[in-house]
Write an enzyme that holds these catalytic residues in place. Structure first.
Site, PDB file in Angstrom:
ATOM      1  N   HIS A   1       0.827  -1.223   0.000  1.00 50.02           N
ATOM      2  CA  HIS A   1       0.000   0.000   0.000  1.00 50.02           C
ATOM      3  C   HIS A   1       0.854   1.264   0.000  1.00 50.02           C
ATOM      4  CE1 HIS A   1      -4.044   1.738   0.568  1.00 50.02           C
ATOM      5  NE2 HIS A   1      -3.397   2.732   1.157  1.00 50.02           N
TER       6      HIS A   1
ATOM      7  N   ASP B   1       0.435   5.518  -1.114  1.00 51.80           N
ATOM      8  CA  ASP B   1      -0.531   6.561  -1.478  1.00 51.80           C
ATOM      9  C   ASP B   1       0.056   7.674  -2.340  1.00 51.80           C
ATOM     10  OD1 ASP B   1      -3.300   6.257  -0.600  1.00 51.80           O
ATOM     11  OD2 ASP B   1      -2.454   5.989   1.404  1.00 51.80           O
TER      12      ASP B   1
ATOM     13  N   GLU C   1      -8.931   1.573  -2.707  1.00 49.11           N
ATOM     14  CA  GLU C   1      -9.083   1.657  -1.258  1.00 49.11           C
ATOM     15  C   GLU C   1     -10.415   2.273  -0.868  1.00 49.11           C
ATOM     16  OE1 GLU C   1      -6.317   4.087   0.994  1.00 49.11           O
ATOM     17  OE2 GLU C   1      -6.564   2.808   2.747  1.00 49.11           O
TER      18      GLU C   1
ATOM     19  N   HIS D   1     -13.289   2.084   3.641  1.00 50.96           N
ATOM     20  CA  HIS D   1     -12.285   2.986   4.228  1.00 50.96           C
ATOM     21  C   HIS D   1     -12.843   3.331   5.610  1.00 50.96           C
ATOM     22  CE1 HIS D   1      -9.605   6.528   4.745  1.00 50.96           C
ATOM     23  NE2 HIS D   1      -8.754   5.607   4.320  1.00 50.96           N
TER      24      HIS D   1
ATOM     25  N   HIS E   1      -8.922  -1.623   7.444  1.00 50.67           N
ATOM     26  CA  HIS E   1      -9.986  -0.614   7.656  1.00 50.67           C
ATOM     27  C   HIS E   1     -11.355  -1.201   8.009  1.00 50.67           C
ATOM     28  CE1 HIS E   1      -8.055   3.250   6.510  1.00 50.67           C
ATOM     29  NE2 HIS E   1      -7.338   2.541   5.677  1.00 50.67           N
TER      30      HIS E   1
ATOM     31  N   HIS F   1      -2.493  -3.107   4.610  1.00 55.12           N
ATOM     32  CA  HIS F   1      -1.711  -2.189   5.456  1.00 55.12           C
ATOM     33  C   HIS F   1      -2.316  -2.145   6.869  1.00 55.12           C
ATOM     34  CE1 HIS F   1      -4.849   0.238   3.612  1.00 55.12           C
ATOM     35  NE2 HIS F   1      -4.568   1.325   4.298  1.00 55.12           N
TER      36      HIS F   1
ATOM     37  N   ASP G   1       2.251   2.004   3.868  1.00 55.99           N
ATOM     38  CA  ASP G   1       1.343   3.154   3.902  1.00 55.99           C
ATOM     39  C   ASP G   1       2.089   4.466   3.672  1.00 55.99           C
ATOM     40  OD1 ASP G   1      -1.194   4.201   3.973  1.00 55.99           O
ATOM     41  OD2 ASP G   1      -1.593   3.756   6.089  1.00 55.99           O
TER      42      ASP G   1
END
Ligand SMILES: *[C@@H]1O[C@H](CO)[C@@H](O)[C@H](O)[C@H]1NC(C)=O
Ligand SMILES: *[C@@H]1O[C@H](CO)[C@@H](O)[C@H](O)[C@H]1NC(C)=O
Ligand SMILES: [Zn+2]
Length: 410
Positions: A36, A38, A141, A168, A214, A235, A304
């Site tokens: 993961h 971003d 995600e 999420h 999540h 993650h 992450d």
């Protein structure tokens, strides 16, 4: 006696260098596949996805955890890039925004072909390793990003989505998020609704990995039980080491073990130490714990990076993975176990998911009940037949008839 005083400290320094050297030696053939990252979210926020912006050059990009030189220094050989959109897009422009994030990932591969290779199959990841390129894959995600539509799920699969995080930080109309366990959100689907099961069945059929980072513990358990292929936490870290609700508790780790699933450890300081300050050694504690409860085959890495604000000392950016591997070697992890953490565990899960997929099987077609969706921006084409007055009267007469018939028998 005749060993000089400076010998022992020197030996210690050499030993630590040896672990680092061994880590790099292993990573030259088995680089890290991270679960993961971003960076695509940063590209949207910083440049509105304009990759040709003079400051958006990924070879020189500063102020982010991720750029190309740092990835090379960190021996990154595979990356699941996150196509993420916050929960405030739910019932608004979630699908459009997700398509744009998937597009920017494809454009990264197009603009830096000497570095990135966009792939969709586990076998292609190995090919990218051989070609010294970074295999680039897409994880979407947030279940809200399919807007409760199996058609959207399938379309995103065709655009390269290979995992979907079921939520999420918000419930979807079919699955609950971790804030339910914290007491901040109401449980709505008690894990997974009937439609949620259809989403998972379709993900299994297509070969999209089910990502449980999540989600609520009830959703974790429901998905681990329902899926006919192993699942991932792209993650997430260990709840026993740091009791944050985003982490994975031990009873779920047991199910992870039983299903040959995978937990890719998150480096966010809040999830590592439950505070703003954390260390590389504390991240290794999470890996040790997951190994102890679920086995070394269940451990992976999902840093992450560029999705979090605080990172542990020693793991500040994507160049630092070899230092974490050196720490595992120092803790007597074997070469095989370390290679599993780096890449082989993810490759195993991904190929099992591919093997369990079946594109010849009939796609799921039953849509979510109309009343489950909120917001005024949607049209209702296709749904108009279902709640028609004639059908309702018909159903009423039928149930009345069976009631009378039933009474007559008595
Ligand atoms: C990208 O930027 C370069 C110069 O920075 C420019 O020459 C080129 O035309 C731009 N390409 C596009 C597609 O805008
Ligand atoms: C690793 O193994 C060595 C040799 O067997 C042992 O002396 C050492 O205590 C072990 N270290 C850890 C952290 O388990
Ligand atoms: Zn996340």
């Amino acid at each position: 006696m005749w060993i000089f005083w400076w010998f022992w400290p020197l030996l210690a320094i050499c030993a630590s260098d040896t672990f680092r050297n061994r880590a790099e030696e292993i990573m030259r053939t088995t680089p890290v596949i991270d679960g993961h990252n971003d960076l695509p979210w940063q590209l949207l926020k910083l440049f509105n996805n304009k990759l040709n912006d003079s400051e958006a050059n990924l070879n020189t990009l500063t102020g982010t955890h991720t750029n190309i030189p740092k990835m090379k220094a960190g021996y990154v050989g595979g990356q699941f890039w996150s196509a993420y959109m916050p929960c405030d897009t739910q019932n608004k422009d979630a699908v459009k925004r997700t398509l744009e994030q998937m597009d920017v990932i494809h454009r990264m591969c197009q603009l830096y072909p000497e570095t990135f290779l966009c792939v969709t199959k586990s076998s292609d990841i190995l090919q990218a390793f051989n070609d010294k390129k970074i295999a680039s894959l897409i994880g979407v995600e947030g279940g809200h990003l399919i807007d409760s539509s199996l058609g959207v799920l399938r379309a995103l699969y065709h655009l390269g989505m290979r995992y979907l995080t079921l939520t999420h930080n918000c419930n979807t109309p079919w699955s609950d998020n971790w804030l339910v366990d914290k007491g901040d959100d109401e449980a709505e689907s008690q894990g997974l609704s009937v439609f949620g099961q259809r989403v998972l069945k379709e993900m299994n059929r297509l070969g999209v990995m089910i990502d449980l980072s999540h989600v609520s513990v009830a959703t974790m358990k429901a998905a681990l039980q329902f899926s006919k292929a192993p699942v991932i936490f792209s993650h997430s870290s260990a709840y026993t080491v740091c009791p944050h609700r985003r982490n994975v508790p031990d009873d779920v780790l047991q199910l992870v073990k039983n299903t040959r699933s995978l937990v890719m450890v998150n480096f966010y300081s809040e999830f590592v130490s439950c505070s703003k300050d954390a260390t590389l050694s504390q991240v290794a504690d999470h890996l040790d714990h997951i190994k102890k409860v679920a086995g070394a085959e269940a451990v992976g890495l999902g840093g992450d990076y560029d999705g979090v604000t605080e990172l542990p000392k020693g793991l500040e950016d994507v160049s630092k993975y070899p230092d974490l591997i050196a720490e595992l070697l120092r803790r007597n992890w074997t070469d095989t176990e370390v290679k599993g953490v780096l890449a082989n565990n993810l490759l195993r899960v991904f190929s099992e998911v591919e093997l369990a997929s079946n594109h010849m099987q009939v796609p799921e077609e039953e849509p979510i009940p109309l009343g489950k969706m909120e917001g005024s921006c949607r049209t209702q084409y296709g749904y108009s037949r279902a709640p028609s007055i004639h059908l309702q009267i018909g159903a009423l007469l039928a149930s009345l008839a069976s009631l009378l018939f039933g009474l007559h028998l008595l």
